[in-house]
Design an enzyme around this catalytic site. Structure first.
Site, PDB file in Angstrom:
ATOM      1  N   ALA A 305       0.846  -1.194   0.000  1.00 23.32           N
ATOM      2  CA  ALA A 305       0.000   0.000   0.000  1.00 23.32           C
ATOM      3  C   ALA A 305       0.881   1.242   0.000  1.00 23.32           C
ATOM      4  O   ALA A 305       1.809   1.355   0.802  1.00 23.32           O
ATOM      5  CB  ALA A 305      -0.909  -0.002   1.233  1.00 23.32           C
ATOM      6  N   PHE A 306       0.614   2.176  -0.909  1.00 25.95           N
ATOM      7  CA  PHE A 306       1.361   3.433  -0.975  1.00 25.95           C
ATOM      8  C   PHE A 306       0.498   4.545  -0.379  1.00 25.95           C
ATOM      9  O   PHE A 306      -0.711   4.606  -0.620  1.00 25.95           O
ATOM     10  CB  PHE A 306       1.742   3.755  -2.425  1.00 25.95           C
ATOM     11  CG  PHE A 306       2.729   2.782  -2.989  1.00 25.95           C
ATOM     12  CD1 PHE A 306       4.093   2.990  -2.845  1.00 25.95           C
ATOM     13  CD2 PHE A 306       2.301   1.640  -3.642  1.00 25.95           C
ATOM     14  CE1 PHE A 306       5.012   2.084  -3.341  1.00 25.95           C
ATOM     15  CE2 PHE A 306       3.210   0.720  -4.144  1.00 25.95           C
ATOM     16  CZ  PHE A 306       4.570   0.952  -3.988  1.00 25.95           C
ATOM     17  N   ASP A 307       1.140   5.421   0.391  1.00 24.97           N
ATOM     18  CA  ASP A 307       0.377   6.327   1.244  1.00 24.97           C
ATOM     19  C   ASP A 307      -0.092   7.614   0.583  1.00 24.97           C
ATOM     20  O   ASP A 307      -0.769   8.409   1.207  1.00 24.97           O
ATOM     21  CB  ASP A 307       1.186   6.664   2.502  1.00 24.97           C
ATOM     22  CG  ASP A 307       2.439   7.471   2.193  1.00 24.97           C
ATOM     23  OD1 ASP A 307       2.809   7.523   1.013  1.00 24.97           O
ATOM     24  OD2 ASP A 307       3.023   8.050   3.118  1.00 24.97           O
ATOM     25  N   LYS A 308       0.293   7.890  -0.663  1.00 28.76           N
ATOM     26  CA  LYS A 308      -0.221   9.116  -1.281  1.00 28.76           C
ATOM     27  C   LYS A 308      -0.222   9.019  -2.798  1.00 28.76           C
ATOM     28  O   LYS A 308       0.567   8.293  -3.394  1.00 28.76           O
ATOM     29  CB  LYS A 308       0.585  10.333  -0.845  1.00 28.76           C
ATOM     30  CG  LYS A 308       2.030  10.352  -1.310  1.00 28.76           C
ATOM     31  CD  LYS A 308       2.687  11.664  -0.908  1.00 28.76           C
ATOM     32  CE  LYS A 308       4.122  11.710  -1.413  1.00 28.76           C
ATOM     33  NZ  LYS A 308       4.756  12.992  -1.128  1.00 28.76           N
TER      34      LYS A 308
END
Length: 418
Positions: A305-308
């Protein structure tokens, strides 16, 4: 001759002997073939035996000793091909390990070379060039367009567009002004700034990243720790088992054969090579892995999961679409290109690249509005190309553009209004 060159030379010589041996064997010259196999074993096994004896000197029973005994045993029982194969393959593994480590060191050197070497320090109104590591806290450092920022600190004068991807991973250059924090190792792509130093030398964020990479290369993965512990006990166990086999069976050939097939050279060297090369290669591509343990855990990951939004990009901006609100699209592109072709901002380059086939107008009174965009006159009319702040500061209503954005679900970074 350099150590790596010596390894390569002996490896090539051993390979030539093996190839010639097979050719002579094909023509039924077995004596010559066997002599060539012995020569190959001697050439590739020299460094192995030397390393084994050196380890014994310090009371260490290494994997090199097992390979040496296995090769000697193979020669005694007349299996010259086995002796050549065991020593050659182990030497090949050793050479590949050295080569991989060299590539990894080169990757680290590439990171070190990215660090700024010189800083332009302001002293009594005069700019003095000093080594970056000699800059002191509170010193004011001048950074020109295209230069790397040599310290961590706050901008005290000027405006610029800074490429911070090497530190933050930010895909777009960041506009900085007075009060903004900037990092060592990042690149000033456009504009002039003066920075008050907070950290310099080994205390900078960039230097700490370098330290993490160096530390990561020395950190061992769980598998690597297990393999090292395994080889520590495995080698003497195999030698003892071989002796017991001989004592029970009274069959020297069986005991020596056991030694030959029990050499786990590839198993022992595979893990450290994999870990070191992976960490080094990742560092060269801007990815910092804290150590072998984390690298090994990646193999168990199913979802990332990438946060932005915008983190995964091509590393440079490009135009996706053009929305024209009450103006001809081609005319809009010509106006934008005419103004942006005079700017060095990364977004300006993206616009001019997109409109490469468009002609340009003559522009008068061109000016860069730092941190906002550009403006200029075309055929007597003033046009502005820039962000919403530029439009707001010049009393330009961009509600029509926002309406188009809302309808199409588009996020816009640049406006062109006249």
């Amino acid at each position: 001759m350099h150590m790596k060159d010596k390894k390569l030379f002996s490896l090539l010589l051993a390979a030539i002997f093996i190839i010639l041996s097979w050719l002579f064997r094909f023509f039924d010259y077995k004596v010559v073939a066997n002599m060539l196999m012995l020569a190959s074993a001697a050439v590739s096994g020299y460094n192995i035996l030397k390393s084994a004896l050196l380890s014994l000197k310090y009371k260490i029973i290494s994997i090199n000793l097992l390979v040496s005994i296995a090769a000697a045993g193979a020669i005694i029982i007349g299996e010259y091909w086995e002796a050549a194969a065991v020593t050659f393959l182990f030497s090949l593994g050793s050479f590949l390990e050295s080569y991989t480590l060299k590539k990894t060191r080169n990757a680290l050197k590439y990171l070190i070379d990215m660090a700024p070497k010189i800083a332009h320090v302001m002293k009594d109104g005069i700019v003095v060039d000093v080594p970056a590591e000699d800059v002191k806290v509170k010193d004011i450092v001048a950074v020109k367009p295209g230069e790397k920022i040599p310290v961590d600190g706050f901008v005290v004068k000027g405006n610029a567009s800074v490429n911070q991807s090497s530190i933050t991973g930010e895909s777009m250059p960041v506009d900085v002004s007075v009060g903004s924090f900037v990092y060592s190792g990042t690149i000033n792509e456009n504009g002039y700034i003066e920075v008050e130093t907070v950290n310099s030398g080994e205390d900078t964020t960039f230097s700490k990243i370098l330290y993490l990479v160096e530390e990561a290369q020395g950190e061992k993965a769980p598998t690597q720790k297990f393999i090292e512990k395994f080889s520590k006990y495995y080698t003497p166990s195999v030698i003892i088992a071989s002796i017991i086999t001989f004592l029970i069976k009274r069959d020297l050939m069986m005991a020596l054969t056991f030694l030959v097939i029990a050499c786990p050279g590839a198993l022992v060297i595979s893990t450290p090579i994999s870990v070191v090369s992976a960490i080094g290669n990742a560092a060269r591509h801007g990815v910092i892995i804290k150590g072998g343990e984390y690298l090994e855990n990646l193999g168990k990951v199913n979802i990332i999961a990438f946060d932005k939004t915008g983190t995964l990009t091509e590393g440079k901006p490009f135009v996706v679409n053009v929305i024209s609100a009450g103006a001809n699209r081609n005319e809009l592109l010509k106006i934008a290109k005419s103004l942006e072709i005079k700017s060095e901002h990364p977004i300006a380059k993206a616009i001019t690249s997109y409109s490469i086939d468009e002609e340009i107008f003559d522009v008068d009174d061109f000016a860069v509005v730092t941190g906002e965009g550009v403006k200029g006159k075309i055929n007597g009319d003033t046009y502005y190309v820039g962000n919403r702040k530029l439009m707001a500061n010049n009393g330009i209503d961009i509600d029509c553009v926002r309406l188009h954005e809302k309808r199409r679900g588009i996020r816009q970074n640049t406006c062109c209004c006249g």
